[in-house]
Enzyme design. Structure first.
Site, PDB file in Angstrom:
ATOM      1  N   ASN A 151       9.861   4.011 -10.036  1.00  0.00           N
ATOM      2  CA  ASN A 151       8.770   4.471 -10.583  1.00  0.00           C
ATOM      3  C   ASN A 151       8.723   6.119 -10.640  1.00  0.00           C
ATOM      4  O   ASN A 151       8.398   6.590 -11.660  1.00  0.00           O
ATOM      5  CB  ASN A 151       7.413   3.955 -10.086  1.00  0.00           C
ATOM      6  CG  ASN A 151       7.236   2.683 -10.351  1.00  0.00           C
ATOM      7  OD1 ASN A 151       6.487   2.623 -11.472  1.00  0.00           O
ATOM      8  ND2 ASN A 151       7.289   1.553  -9.452  1.00  0.00           N
ATOM      9  N   ARG A 174      -1.773   8.562  13.054  1.00  0.00           N
ATOM     10  CA  ARG A 174      -1.895   8.684  11.818  1.00  0.00           C
ATOM     11  C   ARG A 174      -2.355   9.719  11.056  1.00  0.00           C
ATOM     12  O   ARG A 174      -1.816  10.385  10.165  1.00  0.00           O
ATOM     13  CB  ARG A 174      -2.581   7.214  11.202  1.00  0.00           C
ATOM     14  CG  ARG A 174      -2.031   6.568   9.669  1.00  0.00           C
ATOM     15  CD  ARG A 174      -2.943   5.408   9.713  1.00  0.00           C
ATOM     16  NE  ARG A 174      -2.259   4.166  10.281  1.00  0.00           N
ATOM     17  CZ  ARG A 174      -1.455   3.693   9.701  1.00  0.00           C
ATOM     18  NH1 ARG A 174      -0.891   3.729   8.316  1.00  0.00           N
ATOM     19  NH2 ARG A 174      -0.737   2.538  10.416  1.00  0.00           N
ATOM     20  N   ILE A 180      -0.171   3.015   5.192  1.00  0.00           N
ATOM     21  CA  ILE A 180      -1.417   2.667   4.683  1.00  0.00           C
ATOM     22  C   ILE A 180      -2.020   4.064   5.246  1.00  0.00           C
ATOM     23  O   ILE A 180      -1.829   4.536   6.229  1.00  0.00           O
ATOM     24  CB  ILE A 180      -1.937   1.560   5.973  1.00  0.00           C
ATOM     25  CG1 ILE A 180      -1.320   0.212   5.333  1.00  0.00           C
ATOM     26  CG2 ILE A 180      -3.501   1.400   5.750  1.00  0.00           C
ATOM     27  CD1 ILE A 180      -1.783  -0.996   6.262  1.00  0.00           C
ATOM     28  N   LEU A 181      -2.862   4.397   4.389  1.00  0.00           N
ATOM     29  CA  LEU A 181      -3.397   5.815   4.525  1.00  0.00           C
ATOM     30  C   LEU A 181      -4.871   5.720   5.181  1.00  0.00           C
ATOM     31  O   LEU A 181      -5.673   4.918   5.193  1.00  0.00           O
ATOM     32  CB  LEU A 181      -3.638   6.570   3.162  1.00  0.00           C
ATOM     33  CG  LEU A 181      -2.451   6.897   2.406  1.00  0.00           C
ATOM     34  CD1 LEU A 181      -2.905   7.380   1.026  1.00  0.00           C
ATOM     35  CD2 LEU A 181      -1.498   7.728   3.195  1.00  0.00           C
ATOM     36  N   HIS A 230       0.233  -0.739  -7.939  1.00  0.00           N
ATOM     37  CA  HIS A 230       0.337  -1.856  -7.078  1.00  0.00           C
ATOM     38  C   HIS A 230       1.014  -3.204  -7.769  1.00  0.00           C
ATOM     39  O   HIS A 230       0.647  -3.435  -9.125  1.00  0.00           O
ATOM     40  CB  HIS A 230      -0.897  -2.401  -6.652  1.00  0.00           C
ATOM     41  CG  HIS A 230      -1.095  -3.616  -5.769  1.00  0.00           C
ATOM     42  ND1 HIS A 230      -0.457  -3.777  -4.463  1.00  0.00           N
ATOM     43  CD2 HIS A 230      -1.407  -5.065  -6.235  1.00  0.00           C
ATOM     44  CE1 HIS A 230      -0.611  -4.791  -4.075  1.00  0.00           C
ATOM     45  NE2 HIS A 230      -1.130  -5.807  -4.799  1.00  0.00           N
ATOM     46  N   GLU A 278     -10.259   1.472   0.923  1.00  0.00           N
ATOM     47  CA  GLU A 278      -9.745  -0.100   1.204  1.00  0.00           C
ATOM     48  C   GLU A 278      -8.211  -0.004   0.444  1.00  0.00           C
ATOM     49  O   GLU A 278      -7.965   0.628  -0.664  1.00  0.00           O
ATOM     50  CB  GLU A 278     -10.698  -0.989   0.250  1.00  0.00           C
ATOM     51  CG  GLU A 278     -11.901  -0.885   0.949  1.00  0.00           C
ATOM     52  CD  GLU A 278     -12.041  -1.932   1.943  1.00  0.00           C
ATOM     53  OE1 GLU A 278     -11.496  -2.838   1.896  1.00  0.00           O
ATOM     54  OE2 GLU A 278     -12.936  -1.313   2.997  1.00  0.00           O
ATOM     55  N   ASP A 332      -5.262  -1.148  -1.679  1.00  0.00           N
ATOM     56  CA  ASP A 332      -5.102  -1.921  -2.976  1.00  0.00           C
ATOM     57  C   ASP A 332      -6.383  -1.812  -3.644  1.00  0.00           C
ATOM     58  O   ASP A 332      -6.578  -3.050  -4.198  1.00  0.00           O
ATOM     59  CB  ASP A 332      -4.313  -3.079  -2.966  1.00  0.00           C
ATOM     60  CG  ASP A 332      -2.701  -2.655  -2.342  1.00  0.00           C
ATOM     61  OD1 ASP A 332      -2.347  -1.670  -2.564  1.00  0.00           O
ATOM     62  OD2 ASP A 332      -2.234  -3.679  -1.714  1.00  0.00           O
ATOM     63  N   GLU A 357       5.802  -1.800 -14.778  1.00  0.00           N
ATOM     64  CA  GLU A 357       5.352  -0.534 -13.970  1.00  0.00           C
ATOM     65  C   GLU A 357       5.749   0.765 -14.462  1.00  0.00           C
ATOM     66  O   GLU A 357       5.133   1.837 -14.662  1.00  0.00           O
ATOM     67  CB  GLU A 357       5.959  -0.788 -12.611  1.00  0.00           C
ATOM     68  CG  GLU A 357       5.393  -1.845 -11.852  1.00  0.00           C
ATOM     69  CD  GLU A 357       5.763  -1.865 -10.293  1.00  0.00           C
ATOM     70  OE1 GLU A 357       5.974  -0.986  -9.940  1.00  0.00           O
ATOM     71  OE2 GLU A 357       6.007  -3.295  -9.707  1.00  0.00           O
TER      72      GLU A 357
HETATM   73  C1  GRF Z   1       7.034  -1.015  -6.782  1.00  0.00           C
HETATM   74  O1  GRF Z   1       7.036  -2.424  -7.135  1.00  0.00           O
HETATM   75  C2  GRF Z   1       5.545  -0.486  -6.840  1.00  0.00           C
HETATM   76  O2  GRF Z   1       4.785  -1.310  -7.405  1.00  0.00           O
HETATM   77  C3  GRF Z   1       5.286  -0.779  -5.153  1.00  0.00           C
HETATM   78  O3  GRF Z   1       6.439  -0.602  -4.488  1.00  0.00           O
HETATM   79  C4  GRF Z   1       7.500  -0.529  -5.441  1.00  0.00           C
HETATM   80  C5  GRF Z   1       8.152   0.724  -5.445  1.00  0.00           C
HETATM   81  O4  GRF Z   1       9.498   0.716  -6.020  1.00  0.00           O
HETATM   82  N1  GRF Z   1       4.260  -0.218  -4.603  1.00  0.00           N
HETATM   83  P1  GRF Z   1       9.896   2.202  -6.582  1.00  0.00           P
HETATM   84  O5  GRF Z   1      10.480   2.655  -5.098  1.00  0.00           O
HETATM   85  O6  GRF Z   1       9.183   2.635  -7.615  1.00  0.00           O
HETATM   86  O7  GRF Z   1      11.255   1.708  -7.140  1.00  0.00           O
END
Ligand code: GRF
Length: 216
Positions: free
Chosen positions: A16, A68, A95-96, A112, A146, A148, A177
């Protein structure tokens, strides 16, 4: 137009992140990727970012012995030192706590791999197959306290096919994505995506905002 300065937070391969970097190469894109930060020194995405000439940083959560907030303070200092405007979580597997979430409220987004509010948490593709849903997908949302959760900016849907495995479904979702994350960042960085009433995001319903919602 001044471009917003973006930090992408990763923990793994960074596909991503790669899609966001590619989108931001267009000078008309309202954001530039100024920093890639990982909590894992061995994250594959770090090398990938460096190959694009993007500065990288590592804050290893293991150095903070489970504290954390101390970890997040260290991350926050780096974000501030780099004059970051918007934080983009892209496979950032921590987790933040409210500390970082509150510090970046309205300026931090996450992707997500499910159509929220369904399938929060991990193993989303396995659970989607178990439930027999016919549509699955991905969601980009503002980060709230919360996990996600938080106002939804954009979603992309894919069909679930009879012969799907978690891997084949994950690959189809990942394709969507990579389309919706740059679009969501564009909406946020340009100020078109606005939170309304604390829970919903309006984008003006322009064709460019809604076009990539269904895939293929
Ligand atoms: C993706 O599926 C994203 O939605 C999730 O973790 C994965 C990350 O993949 N939160 P990448 O590192 O971007 O390839």
């Amino acid at each position: 137009m001044s471009r917003k300065k973006i930090a992408i937070l990763i923990s793994g391969r960074g596909s991503n992140m790669g899609a966001l970097i590619s989108a931001a190469m267009d000078p008309s894109f309202p954001a530039e990727i100024s920093l890639v930060l990982s909590n894992r020194p061995d994250a594959k995405g770090l090398q990938r970012a460096q190959d694009f000439g993007i500065p990288t940083a590592v804050v290893d959560h293991k150095d903070f012995g489970g504290d954390r907030e101390a970890f997040e303070k260290s991350v926050d200092e780096i974000l501030k030192a780099n004059k970051i405007d918007i934080v983009v979580l892209a496979g950032f597997m921590r987790i933040l706590s409210p500390y970082l979430v509150n510090a970046w409220a309205g300026r931090m987004i996450n992707i997500h791999p499910a159509l929220l509010p369904s399938f929060k948490g991990l193993a989303t593709h396995e659970r989607a197959l178990e439930e027999g849903v016919k549509l699955h997908g991905a969601t980009v949302h503002f980060v709230s306290a919360e996990m996600d959760d938080g106002p939804i900016i954009i979603q992309g849907a894919v069909p679930v096919l009879d012969h799907d495995t978690p891997d084949s479904l994950a690959a189809r979702v990942l394709g969507v994505e990579h389309k919706i994350y740059p679009k969501a960042l564009e909406l946020v960085a340009s100020g078109k995506a606005k939170v309304k009433g604390g829970t919903k995001v309006t984008t003006g319903d322009t064709a460019e905002a809604t076009a990539p919602l269904i895939w293929p």
